[in-house]
Design an enzyme around this catalytic site. Structure first.
Site, PDB file in Angstrom:
ATOM      1  N   ARG A  79       0.808  -1.214   0.000  1.00 46.27           N
ATOM      2  CA  ARG A  79       0.000   0.000   0.000  1.00 46.27           C
ATOM      3  C   ARG A  79       0.843   1.267   0.000  1.00 46.27           C
ATOM      4  NH1 ARG A  79      -3.050   1.043   5.376  1.00 46.27           N
ATOM      5  NH2 ARG A  79      -4.496  -0.597   4.828  1.00 46.27           N
ATOM      6  N   TYR A  80       1.988   1.211   0.654  1.00 44.02           N
ATOM      7  CA  TYR A  80       2.848   2.385   0.756  1.00 44.02           C
ATOM      8  C   TYR A  80       4.091   2.170  -0.106  1.00 44.02           C
ATOM      9  CZ  TYR A  80       0.118   3.164   5.065  1.00 44.02           C
ATOM     10  OH  TYR A  80      -0.876   3.345   5.981  1.00 44.02           O
ATOM     11  N   ARG A  83       7.150   0.129   1.956  1.00 45.75           N
ATOM     12  CA  ARG A  83       6.984  -1.030   2.829  1.00 45.75           C
ATOM     13  C   ARG A  83       5.838  -1.920   2.378  1.00 45.75           C
ATOM     14  NH1 ARG A  83       5.496   3.719   4.757  1.00 45.75           N
ATOM     15  NH2 ARG A  83       4.042   4.029   6.484  1.00 45.75           N
ATOM     16  N   CYS A  92      -4.327 -17.604  14.467  1.00 45.12           N
ATOM     17  CA  CYS A  92      -4.079 -16.814  15.675  1.00 45.12           C
ATOM     18  C   CYS A  92      -4.358 -17.704  16.871  1.00 45.12           C
ATOM     19  CB  CYS A  92      -5.014 -15.616  15.724  1.00 45.12           C
ATOM     20  SG  CYS A  92      -4.633 -14.430  14.429  1.00 45.12           S
ATOM     21  N   CYS A  96      -9.898 -12.472  17.952  1.00 42.63           N
ATOM     22  CA  CYS A  96     -10.406 -11.217  18.493  1.00 42.63           C
ATOM     23  C   CYS A  96     -11.655 -10.890  17.685  1.00 42.63           C
ATOM     24  CB  CYS A  96      -9.381 -10.109  18.341  1.00 42.63           C
ATOM     25  SG  CYS A  96      -7.702 -10.627  18.784  1.00 42.63           S
ATOM     26  N   CYS A  99     -11.626  -8.249  14.881  1.00 42.29           N
ATOM     27  CA  CYS A  99     -10.509  -8.328  13.926  1.00 42.29           C
ATOM     28  C   CYS A  99     -10.875  -7.799  12.531  1.00 42.29           C
ATOM     29  CB  CYS A  99     -10.069  -9.787  13.807  1.00 42.29           C
ATOM     30  SG  CYS A  99      -8.713 -10.018  12.635  1.00 42.29           S
ATOM     31  N   ARG A 101      -9.436  -8.673   9.907  1.00 44.16           N
ATOM     32  CA  ARG A 101      -9.301  -9.760   8.921  1.00 44.16           C
ATOM     33  C   ARG A 101     -10.161 -10.960   9.282  1.00 44.16           C
ATOM     34  NH1 ARG A 101      -3.402  -8.581   9.316  1.00 44.16           N
ATOM     35  NH2 ARG A 101      -3.253  -6.631   8.146  1.00 44.16           N
ATOM     36  N   ASP A 259     -11.490  -0.199  12.595  1.00 41.01           N
ATOM     37  CA  ASP A 259     -11.778  -0.219  11.164  1.00 41.01           C
ATOM     38  C   ASP A 259     -13.272  -0.494  10.962  1.00 41.01           C
ATOM     39  OD1 ASP A 259      -9.102   0.193  10.489  1.00 41.01           O
ATOM     40  OD2 ASP A 259      -8.651  -1.946  10.615  1.00 41.01           O
ATOM     41  N   ASP A 296      -7.135   4.120  10.112  1.00 45.11           N
ATOM     42  CA  ASP A 296      -6.741   3.521   8.848  1.00 45.11           C
ATOM     43  C   ASP A 296      -7.932   3.770   7.916  1.00 45.11           C
ATOM     44  OD1 ASP A 296      -5.129   2.127   7.100  1.00 45.11           O
ATOM     45  OD2 ASP A 296      -4.690   0.537   8.547  1.00 45.11           O
ATOM     46  N   LYS A 303      -2.977   4.987   6.802  1.00 50.68           N
ATOM     47  CA  LYS A 303      -3.158   5.443   8.178  1.00 50.68           C
ATOM     48  C   LYS A 303      -2.926   6.945   8.276  1.00 50.68           C
ATOM     49  CE  LYS A 303      -1.614   1.035  10.129  1.00 50.68           C
ATOM     50  NZ  LYS A 303      -1.102   0.385   8.898  1.00 50.68           N
TER      51      LYS A 303
HETATM   52  C1  PLP Z   1      -0.134  -0.409   8.787  1.00 55.54           C
HETATM   53  C2  PLP Z   1       0.456  -0.872   7.542  1.00 55.54           C
HETATM   54  C3  PLP Z   1       1.814  -0.734   7.296  1.00 55.54           C
HETATM   55  C4  PLP Z   1       2.771  -0.163   8.312  1.00 55.54           C
HETATM   56  O1  PLP Z   1       2.504   1.158   8.590  1.00 55.54           O
HETATM   57  P1  PLP Z   1       3.423   1.962   9.592  1.00 55.54           P
HETATM   58  O2  PLP Z   1       2.673   3.241   9.759  1.00 55.54           O
HETATM   59  O3  PLP Z   1       4.759   2.120   8.944  1.00 55.54           O
HETATM   60  O4  PLP Z   1       3.532   1.164  10.856  1.00 55.54           O
HETATM   61  C5  PLP Z   1       2.296  -1.138   6.072  1.00 55.54           C
HETATM   62  N1  PLP Z   1       1.481  -1.662   5.129  1.00 55.54           N
HETATM   63  C6  PLP Z   1       0.179  -1.800   5.342  1.00 55.54           C
HETATM   64  C7  PLP Z   1      -0.662  -2.373   4.258  1.00 55.54           C
HETATM   65  C8  PLP Z   1      -0.399  -1.428   6.554  1.00 55.54           C
HETATM   66  O5  PLP Z   1      -1.702  -1.584   6.780  1.00 55.54           O
HETATM   67  S1  SF4 Z   2      -6.736  -8.902  15.639  1.00 54.67           S
HETATM   68 FE1  SF4 Z   2      -7.097 -10.561  14.143  1.00 54.67          FE
HETATM   69  S2  SF4 Z   2      -5.070 -11.022  13.283  1.00 54.67           S
HETATM   70 FE2  SF4 Z   2      -4.744  -9.869  15.199  1.00 54.67          FE
HETATM   71  S3  SF4 Z   2      -4.509 -11.439  16.796  1.00 54.67           S
HETATM   72 FE3  SF4 Z   2      -6.660 -10.853  16.774  1.00 54.67          FE
HETATM   73  S4  SF4 Z   2      -7.640 -12.340  15.402  1.00 54.67           S
HETATM   74 FE4  SF4 Z   2      -5.428 -12.438  15.016  1.00 54.67          FE
END
Ligand code: PLP
Ligand code: SF4
Length: 347
Positions: A79-80, A83, A92, A96, A99, A101, A259, A296, A303
């Site tokens: 996305r960025y 990174r 997991c 949670c 979550c 995801r 989110d 986010d 973010k």
């Molecule tokens: C959160 C996230 C990161 C890391 O973001 P930082 O602000 O550098 O901690 C990188 N890629 C994705 C897709 C993310 O959601």
């Molecule tokens: S938030 Fe989602 S990915 Fe993170 S520990 Fe909990 S269940 Fe696992």
């Protein structure tokens, strides 16, 4: 370890309704995390025990951060510019219920050999990427040799200078952090870890030991905390958590606004709650215990940190800035500065 003992014990939300919840969003709870729950609606129970509210939510998005759309190869989110986020684990220790995801729980598929090779090849041919975050699921639930193979393969790519691992294991399955894991990770520095703690009750002798092993291996530890209604949306609770994390050598990194994930609306707080809490903690706890409050943005726009506003007015020669105790102070501006300051401040 499907469906927890505590939810069976009180039994007031069982039957076909809850089975429907678990069918869509399977339950999982480590015995350790279950042991932290005293009542189904306490701050730990609320995080991990399924409720009917998860099916009520029609407003949310299945994939609010557009992670699937931003994945050039399966499970690698780019996305960025510099990174990438690699979802290397599908498991997991506990699910949670909030979550982001949770869409992935039902048909959880481990990273196949093909996915692994494709992800690695993508990273190798993307020299702009200098920082890779391993997440999932929880990478610490992978077998040690599997995790080592992933990390050593990343280390073989020179432009990947920083490796980060996101994990909730120290708080929900502290036994997963072993001396063997710590000494394996230590070989591949610089490695950073971001842990996930949401409530002071997650700070225990066992989680303290897990963090100590990682910190002693020279891994800088951060924490991401999700702001959750009825769990930690309170300045005293978060102040205790953030300070407690420091005592484990874990530096609070992000406080995250929920989110817009489908099936999680009952956890969402107003944006103002996060701002209000951080404002009231400022200077009452150590600066190094203060995380950034971030949203986010839906749709995968990334973010954005939100900061309580302290600038009350911008004049040509001075800004009016209010202190944490509410005292209004003048701060002199350099000549010609006010216009750019206004632009940066008001957007
Ligand atoms: C959160 C996230 C990161 C890391 O973001 P930082 O602000 O550098 O901690 C990188 N890629 C994705 C897709 C993310 O959601
Ligand atoms: S938030 Fe989602 S990915 Fe993170 S520990 Fe909990 S269940 Fe696992």
């Amino acid at each position: 370890m499907h469906q927890s003992a505590p939810s069976e014990r009180d039994g007031n939300e069982s039957g076909p309704g809850l089975a429907g919840v678990l069918d869509r969003y399977p339950g999982k709870l480590s015995a350790y995390a279950a042991s932290l729950i005293q009542r189904r609606d306490d701050p730990i129970g609320r995080q991990f025990l399924p409720t009917l509210e998860e099916l009520d939510d029609s407003s949310g998005w299945v994939d609010p951060l557009a992670e699937e759309a931003l994945s050039p190869v399966r499970s690698l989110v780019h996305r960025y510019p510099n990174r990438a986020l690699w979802l290397v684990s599908h498991e997991c220790a506990a699910h949670c219920r909030f979550c982001t995801r949770k869409r992935r729980w039902k048909d959880a598929r481990p990273l196949s050999e093909g996915d692994f090779e494709a992800g690695l090849a993508y990273l190798a041919r993307s020299p702009g990427i200098r920082d890779v975050l391993l997440s999932g699921g929880d990478p610490l639930l992978l077998p040690l040799d599997r995790l080592e193979r992933i990390i050593s393969s990343l280390r073989a790519i020179p432009h990947l200078e920083v490796i980060r691992i996101g994990s909730r294991a120290p708080g929900v399955l502290p036994g997963a952090v072993t001396p063997e894991l710590a000494s394996m990770l230590k070989k591949y520095h610089p490695i950073f870890m971001n842990l996930h703690f949401n409530h002071p009750r997650e700070i225990t002798t066992a989680s303290r030991q897990a963090c100590a092993l990682l910190a002693d291996a020279g891994i800088p530890l951060g924490s991401q905390t999700v702001l959750l209604r009825g769990v930690n949306d309170d300045a005293a609770i978060l102040g205790a958590l953030f300070h407690g994390l420091l005592t484990m050598r874990v530096r609070p990194y992000y406080l995250m606004q929920m989110d817009l994930t489908a099936g999680t609306a009952h956890f969402r707080t107003p944006i103002s709650a996060g701002l209000r809490i951080l404002q009231s903690l400022r200077n009452h706890i150590s600066g190094i215990a203060m995380p950034q409050f971030v949203i986010d943005l839906p749709g995968g726009h990334g973010k954005v940190p939100l900061v309580p506003n302290s600038i009350r007015a911008i004049h040509e020669d001075r800004a009016e800035i209010v202190s944490y105790t509410g005292v209004q102070c003048d701060y002199p501006l350099l000549e010609g500065e006010h216009e750019e300051l206004r632009r940066l401040h008001f957007g």
